[in-house]
Design a protein around this motif. Structure first.
Motif, PDB file in Angstrom:
ATOM      1  N   ALA A   8       0.943  -1.047  -0.053  1.00 21.32           N
ATOM      2  CA  ALA A   8      -0.003   0.025  -0.014  1.00 21.32           C
ATOM      3  C   ALA A   8       0.778   1.308   0.045  1.00 21.32           C
ATOM      4  O   ALA A   8       0.725   2.127  -0.592  1.00 21.32           O
ATOM      5  N   ARG A   9       1.983   1.113   0.750  1.00 17.16           N
ATOM      6  CA  ARG A   9       2.823   2.310   0.686  1.00 17.16           C
ATOM      7  C   ARG A   9       3.572   2.602  -0.805  1.00 17.16           C
ATOM      8  O   ARG A   9       3.329   3.760  -1.127  1.00 17.16           O
ATOM      9  N   LEU A  10       3.879   1.431  -1.301  1.00 17.70           N
ATOM     10  CA  LEU A  10       4.410   1.937  -2.605  1.00 17.70           C
ATOM     11  C   LEU A  10       3.608   2.354  -3.539  1.00 17.70           C
ATOM     12  O   LEU A  10       3.665   2.947  -4.380  1.00 17.70           O
ATOM     13  N   ALA A  11       2.222   1.687  -3.473  1.00 18.25           N
ATOM     14  CA  ALA A  11       1.094   2.359  -4.476  1.00 18.25           C
ATOM     15  C   ALA A  11       0.641   3.758  -4.172  1.00 18.25           C
ATOM     16  O   ALA A  11       0.496   4.400  -5.230  1.00 18.25           O
ATOM     17  N   ILE A  12       0.618   4.129  -2.886  1.00 22.31           N
ATOM     18  CA  ILE A  12       0.224   5.540  -2.684  1.00 22.31           C
ATOM     19  C   ILE A  12       1.302   6.299  -3.288  1.00 22.31           C
ATOM     20  O   ILE A  12       1.056   7.435  -4.141  1.00 22.31           O
ATOM     21  N   ASP A  20       2.402  15.360  -7.624  1.00 20.16           N
ATOM     22  CA  ASP A  20       2.804  15.914  -6.545  1.00 20.16           C
ATOM     23  C   ASP A  20       4.320  15.959  -6.279  1.00 20.16           C
ATOM     24  O   ASP A  20       4.756  15.318  -5.324  1.00 20.16           O
ATOM     25  N   PRO A  21       5.049  16.536  -7.195  1.00 17.97           N
ATOM     26  CA  PRO A  21       6.535  16.493  -7.105  1.00 17.97           C
ATOM     27  C   PRO A  21       7.281  16.960  -5.653  1.00 17.97           C
ATOM     28  O   PRO A  21       8.252  16.989  -5.298  1.00 17.97           O
ATOM     29  N   ASP A  22       6.425  18.080  -5.212  1.00 19.01           N
ATOM     30  CA  ASP A  22       6.707  18.752  -3.995  1.00 19.01           C
ATOM     31  C   ASP A  22       6.664  17.982  -2.599  1.00 19.01           C
ATOM     32  O   ASP A  22       7.258  18.048  -1.917  1.00 19.01           O
ATOM     33  N   GLY A  23       5.882  16.736  -2.933  1.00 13.49           N
ATOM     34  CA  GLY A  23       5.829  15.875  -1.717  1.00 13.49           C
ATOM     35  C   GLY A  23       4.901  16.179  -0.616  1.00 13.49           C
ATOM     36  O   GLY A  23       4.864  15.571   0.636  1.00 13.49           O
ATOM     37  N   HIS A  24       3.824  17.047  -0.943  1.00 14.23           N
ATOM     38  CA  HIS A  24       2.929  17.772   0.237  1.00 14.23           C
ATOM     39  C   HIS A  24       1.705  16.632  -0.034  1.00 14.23           C
ATOM     40  O   HIS A  24       0.703  16.770   0.968  1.00 14.23           O
ATOM     41  N   GLY A  25       1.235  16.263  -1.009  1.00 13.92           N
ATOM     42  CA  GLY A  25      -0.036  15.423  -1.347  1.00 13.92           C
ATOM     43  C   GLY A  25       0.084  13.949  -0.662  1.00 13.92           C
ATOM     44  O   GLY A  25       1.016  13.503  -0.341  1.00 13.92           O
ATOM     45  N   GLY A  26      -1.042  13.342  -0.962  1.00 17.42           N
ATOM     46  CA  GLY A  26      -1.001  12.097  -0.688  1.00 17.42           C
ATOM     47  C   GLY A  26      -2.857  11.600  -1.028  1.00 17.42           C
ATOM     48  O   GLY A  26      -3.058  12.051  -1.784  1.00 17.42           O
ATOM     49  N   ALA A  62       4.642   7.950   2.092  1.00 15.79           N
ATOM     50  CA  ALA A  62       3.174   7.514   1.891  1.00 15.79           C
ATOM     51  C   ALA A  62       2.325   8.181   2.738  1.00 15.79           C
ATOM     52  O   ALA A  62       2.364   8.157   3.920  1.00 15.79           O
ATOM     53  N   ARG A  63       1.783   9.322   2.268  1.00 20.74           N
ATOM     54  CA  ARG A  63       0.883  10.071   3.327  1.00 20.74           C
ATOM     55  C   ARG A  63      -0.646   9.791   2.931  1.00 20.74           C
ATOM     56  O   ARG A  63      -1.088   9.862   1.922  1.00 20.74           O
ATOM     57  N   VAL A  64      -0.983   9.639   3.933  1.00 24.64           N
ATOM     58  CA  VAL A  64      -2.720   9.439   4.042  1.00 24.64           C
ATOM     59  C   VAL A  64      -3.413  10.463   5.084  1.00 24.64           C
ATOM     60  O   VAL A  64      -3.057  10.431   6.150  1.00 24.64           O
ATOM     61  N   PHE A  65      -4.390  10.903   4.387  1.00 24.84           N
ATOM     62  CA  PHE A  65      -5.201  11.980   5.361  1.00 24.84           C
ATOM     63  C   PHE A  65      -6.442  11.291   5.651  1.00 24.84           C
ATOM     64  O   PHE A  65      -7.061  10.896   4.724  1.00 24.84           O
TER      65      PHE A  65
END
Length: 95
Positions: A8-12, A20-26, A62-65
């Motif tokens: 799941a981490r890899l898929a996200i 989202d190249p800045d890495g703020h999204g998820g 891997a970011r999940v909100f």
């Protein structure tokens, strides 16, 4: 708190990184009331960042909100993924 499997981490990361190249999204998981009488439904969508009041899970990039109802509902759940490379489809599910 919701946990993520390594897949799941890899898929996200694979879904979010290209948009989202800045890495703020998820991905954001939110609860919506079901009109069919079967209880709440969960929705998962790409997000630029957390909404006010969201819980944030960040595991190896891997970011999940999670909105507050999802945070409570998924407290001891695990998010996993099935990947169908032929159909180019990613299905997330709770394990």
């Amino acid at each position: 708190m919701l946990t993520l499997t390594p897949d799941a981490r890899l898929a996200i990361v694979g879904l979010v990184e290209p948009v989202d190249p800045d890495g703020h999204g998820g991905v954001r998981i939110a609860v919506a009331d079901a009109s069919n009488g079967q209880g709440p439904q969960l929705g998962l969508a790409l997000a630029d960042g957390p909404a006010p009041g969201d819980s944030v899970i960040d595991e190896e990039g891997a970011r999940v909100f999670l909105d507050q109802p999802a945070t409570q509902l998924l407290d001891e759940a695990t998010l996993d993924v099935r990947i169908d490379r032929e159909a180019q489809q990613v299905d997330f599910y709770l394990a």
